[in-house]
Design a protein around this motif. Structure first.
Motif, PDB file in Angstrom:
ATOM      1  N   LYS A 177     -13.319  11.732  -8.051  1.00 16.22           N
ATOM      2  CA  LYS A 177     -14.026  10.841  -7.073  1.00 16.22           C
ATOM      3  C   LYS A 177     -12.562   9.614  -6.899  1.00 16.22           C
ATOM      4  O   LYS A 177     -12.476   9.095  -7.820  1.00 16.22           O
ATOM      5  CB  LYS A 177     -15.028  10.345  -7.064  1.00 16.22           C
ATOM      6  N   ALA A 178     -12.120   9.330  -5.578  1.00 10.70           N
ATOM      7  CA  ALA A 178     -11.229   8.359  -5.341  1.00 10.70           C
ATOM      8  C   ALA A 178     -11.884   7.017  -5.623  1.00 10.70           C
ATOM      9  O   ALA A 178     -13.124   6.764  -5.042  1.00 10.70           O
ATOM     10  CB  ALA A 178     -10.497   8.592  -4.120  1.00 10.70           C
ATOM     11  N   SER A 179     -11.359   5.955  -6.240  1.00  9.03           N
ATOM     12  CA  SER A 179     -11.987   4.498  -6.155  1.00  9.03           C
ATOM     13  C   SER A 179     -11.707   4.039  -5.027  1.00  9.03           C
ATOM     14  O   SER A 179     -10.733   4.144  -4.167  1.00  9.03           O
ATOM     15  CB  SER A 179     -11.786   4.011  -7.665  1.00  9.03           C
ATOM     16  N   LEU A 205      -5.999  13.106  -2.492  1.00  4.37           N
ATOM     17  CA  LEU A 205      -5.585  14.382  -2.951  1.00  4.37           C
ATOM     18  C   LEU A 205      -4.829  14.319  -4.336  1.00  4.37           C
ATOM     19  O   LEU A 205      -3.717  13.737  -4.323  1.00  4.37           O
ATOM     20  CB  LEU A 205      -4.608  15.156  -1.885  1.00  4.37           C
ATOM     21  N   ALA A 206      -5.165  14.659  -5.491  1.00  4.94           N
ATOM     22  CA  ALA A 206      -4.465  14.716  -6.546  1.00  4.94           C
ATOM     23  C   ALA A 206      -3.317  15.645  -6.810  1.00  4.94           C
ATOM     24  O   ALA A 206      -3.553  16.745  -6.258  1.00  4.94           O
ATOM     25  CB  ALA A 206      -5.589  14.910  -7.806  1.00  4.94           C
ATOM     26  N   THR A 207      -2.414  15.122  -7.308  1.00  7.51           N
ATOM     27  CA  THR A 207      -1.252  16.153  -7.661  1.00  7.51           C
ATOM     28  C   THR A 207      -1.582  17.415  -8.436  1.00  7.51           C
ATOM     29  O   THR A 207      -1.182  18.539  -8.113  1.00  7.51           O
ATOM     30  CB  THR A 207      -0.092  15.515  -8.203  1.00  7.51           C
ATOM     31  N   PRO A 254      -3.612   3.387  -4.534  1.00  5.78           N
ATOM     32  CA  PRO A 254      -4.085   4.299  -5.871  1.00  5.78           C
ATOM     33  C   PRO A 254      -3.863   3.594  -7.347  1.00  5.78           C
ATOM     34  O   PRO A 254      -4.510   3.894  -8.369  1.00  5.78           O
ATOM     35  CB  PRO A 254      -3.192   5.392  -5.698  1.00  5.78           C
ATOM     36  N   GLY A 255      -2.861   2.813  -7.351  1.00  7.36           N
ATOM     37  CA  GLY A 255      -2.729   2.318  -8.557  1.00  7.36           C
ATOM     38  C   GLY A 255      -2.040   3.225  -9.657  1.00  7.36           C
ATOM     39  O   GLY A 255      -1.695   2.960 -10.941  1.00  7.36           O
ATOM     40  N   THR A 256      -1.618   4.423  -9.228  1.00  8.95           N
ATOM     41  CA  THR A 256      -0.852   5.520  -9.963  1.00  8.95           C
ATOM     42  C   THR A 256      -0.274   6.468  -9.260  1.00  8.95           C
ATOM     43  O   THR A 256      -0.396   6.503  -7.938  1.00  8.95           O
ATOM     44  CB  THR A 256      -2.169   6.188 -10.756  1.00  8.95           C
ATOM     45  N   ASP A 257       0.563   7.133  -9.750  1.00  9.54           N
ATOM     46  CA  ASP A 257       1.416   8.229  -8.759  1.00  9.54           C
ATOM     47  C   ASP A 257       0.696   9.536  -9.098  1.00  9.54           C
ATOM     48  O   ASP A 257       1.313  10.533  -8.780  1.00  9.54           O
ATOM     49  CB  ASP A 257       2.788   8.254  -9.453  1.00  9.54           C
ATOM     50  N   ALA A 258      -0.585   9.790  -9.405  1.00  4.59           N
ATOM     51  CA  ALA A 258      -1.121  11.047  -9.512  1.00  4.59           C
ATOM     52  C   ALA A 258      -1.866  11.632  -8.430  1.00  4.59           C
ATOM     53  O   ALA A 258      -2.181  12.699  -8.298  1.00  4.59           O
ATOM     54  CB  ALA A 258      -2.398  10.889 -10.666  1.00  4.59           C
ATOM     55  N   THR A 282       0.966  -1.238  -0.138  1.00  2.00           N
ATOM     56  CA  THR A 282      -0.083  -0.016  -0.176  1.00  2.00           C
ATOM     57  C   THR A 282       0.875   1.345  -0.102  1.00  2.00           C
ATOM     58  O   THR A 282       2.140   1.158   0.159  1.00  2.00           O
ATOM     59  CB  THR A 282      -0.923  -0.030   1.108  1.00  2.00           C
ATOM     60  N   THR A 283       0.195   2.329  -0.311  1.00  2.00           N
ATOM     61  CA  THR A 283       0.975   3.486   0.001  1.00  2.00           C
ATOM     62  C   THR A 283       0.296   4.660   0.520  1.00  2.00           C
ATOM     63  O   THR A 283      -1.034   4.581   0.586  1.00  2.00           O
ATOM     64  CB  THR A 283       0.962   4.233  -1.709  1.00  2.00           C
ATOM     65  N   ARG A 284       1.058   5.372   1.348  1.00  2.00           N
ATOM     66  CA  ARG A 284       0.477   6.376   2.441  1.00  2.00           C
ATOM     67  C   ARG A 284       0.088   7.649   1.683  1.00  2.00           C
ATOM     68  O   ARG A 284       1.165   8.273   0.878  1.00  2.00           O
ATOM     69  CB  ARG A 284       1.346   6.644   3.638  1.00  2.00           C
ATOM     70  N   VAL A 285      -1.069   7.902   1.289  1.00  2.00           N
ATOM     71  CA  VAL A 285      -1.597   9.480   0.500  1.00  2.00           C
ATOM     72  C   VAL A 285      -2.401  10.033   1.540  1.00  2.00           C
ATOM     73  O   VAL A 285      -3.055   9.576   2.437  1.00  2.00           O
ATOM     74  CB  VAL A 285      -2.025   8.708  -0.868  1.00  2.00           C
ATOM     75  N   TYR A 286      -2.691  11.189   0.859  1.00  2.00           N
ATOM     76  CA  TYR A 286      -3.475  12.245   1.605  1.00  2.00           C
ATOM     77  C   TYR A 286      -4.913  12.201   1.245  1.00  2.00           C
ATOM     78  O   TYR A 286      -5.192  11.906  -0.214  1.00  2.00           O
ATOM     79  CB  TYR A 286      -3.006  13.603   1.425  1.00  2.00           C
ATOM     80  N   VAL A 287      -5.906  12.319   2.026  1.00  2.00           N
ATOM     81  CA  VAL A 287      -7.281  12.069   1.571  1.00  2.00           C
ATOM     82  C   VAL A 287      -8.017  13.469   2.389  1.00  2.00           C
ATOM     83  O   VAL A 287      -7.611  13.920   3.489  1.00  2.00           O
ATOM     84  CB  VAL A 287      -7.707  10.968   2.028  1.00  2.00           C
TER      85      VAL A 287
END
Length: 226
Positions: free
Chosen positions: A224-226, A81-83, A54-58, A25-30
């Motif tokens: 929207k995030a999946s 949170l999208a880049t 996320p399946g992407t680095d976006a 998994t990846t730690r990302v912001y929501v």
């Protein structure tokens, strides 16, 4: 017997692969709440960190939020949170202004919606000059559809009735409706104002008349995030 051994080995390998994939998994912001364009993303309570696939680095990974980060579009609570939705904020062109408007906004109006600012002069002051809009050619960034941030040209004519002061304002928050003994009921609304329209909006606040926000039916796109 040999076939059974192969099946068991395959099941073990598949299980090991599933465990490894689940752990990758990846730690990302929501987003913890709805935000409007120009919102300070570094403020308390705006973002949380989650483990996701996320399946992407976006999307912005935890620890990689830029200094002075602000949102470039409206986003909804629960989105990753999208880049592409983050800016450093050093060249931010939207300024927060709190307006006391004379009427409630439609129930469907929400944070991130675009609105036009109108002023309805009081009786006896209709012949006075209206708020002056910025000079032609100034533009401000607003969002979808290339909405201009400059004051409406109608504001340059003498106010003989209701006229539009500025376009491209973005709803940041809506307060409670209050009832004044002299001025009547009003609702406090925080809006993000394009810098090119700031003078026209502030001039309208000082006019003798009622301020009205009219939704345009547009909002910045949201993923929207999946």
């Amino acid at each position: 017997m040999a076939g059974g051994v192969v099946l068991v080995a395959g099941a073990v390998a598949l299980g090991a692969w599933a465990v490894d994939a689940a752990a990758d998994t990846t730690r990302v912001y929501v987003l913890s709440q709805d935000v409007a364009p120009g919102t300070d993303l570094t403020a308390d309570g705006i973002l949380t960190v989650v483990e996701a696939h996320p399946g992407t680095d976006a999307y912005v990974e935890a620890g990689h939020l830029p200094d002075g980060a602000v949102s470039t579009r409206s986003m909804r609570k629960g989105e990753l949170l999208a880049t592409a939705a983050v800016n450093s904020g050093r060249e931010q062109e939207l300024r927060p202004v709190v307006l006391t408007v004379a009427s409630n906004l439609p129930a469907s109006t929400k944070v991130g919606d675009y609105v036009d600012l109108w002023i309805v002069p009081k009786e006896g002051v209709a012949g006075r000059p209206a708020a002056q809009a910025p000079a032609t050619g100034q533009t401000g960034q607003s969002g979808q559809g290339g909405q201009g941030g400059q004051g409406d040209q109608a504001g340059q004519a003498e106010g003989t009735g209701a006229h539009r002061v500025a376009t491209g304002l973005v709803i940041a928050s809506v307060g409670e409706t209050s009832k004044g003994l002299i001025s009547g009921p009003g609702t406090g609304v925080e809006v993000k104002v394009p810098e090119a329209s700031l003078a026209a909006v502030l001039s309208a606040v000082g006019q003798e008349g009622a301020l009205v926000l009219v939704p345009t039916g547009q909002e910045a796109p949201a993923e929207k995030a999946s």
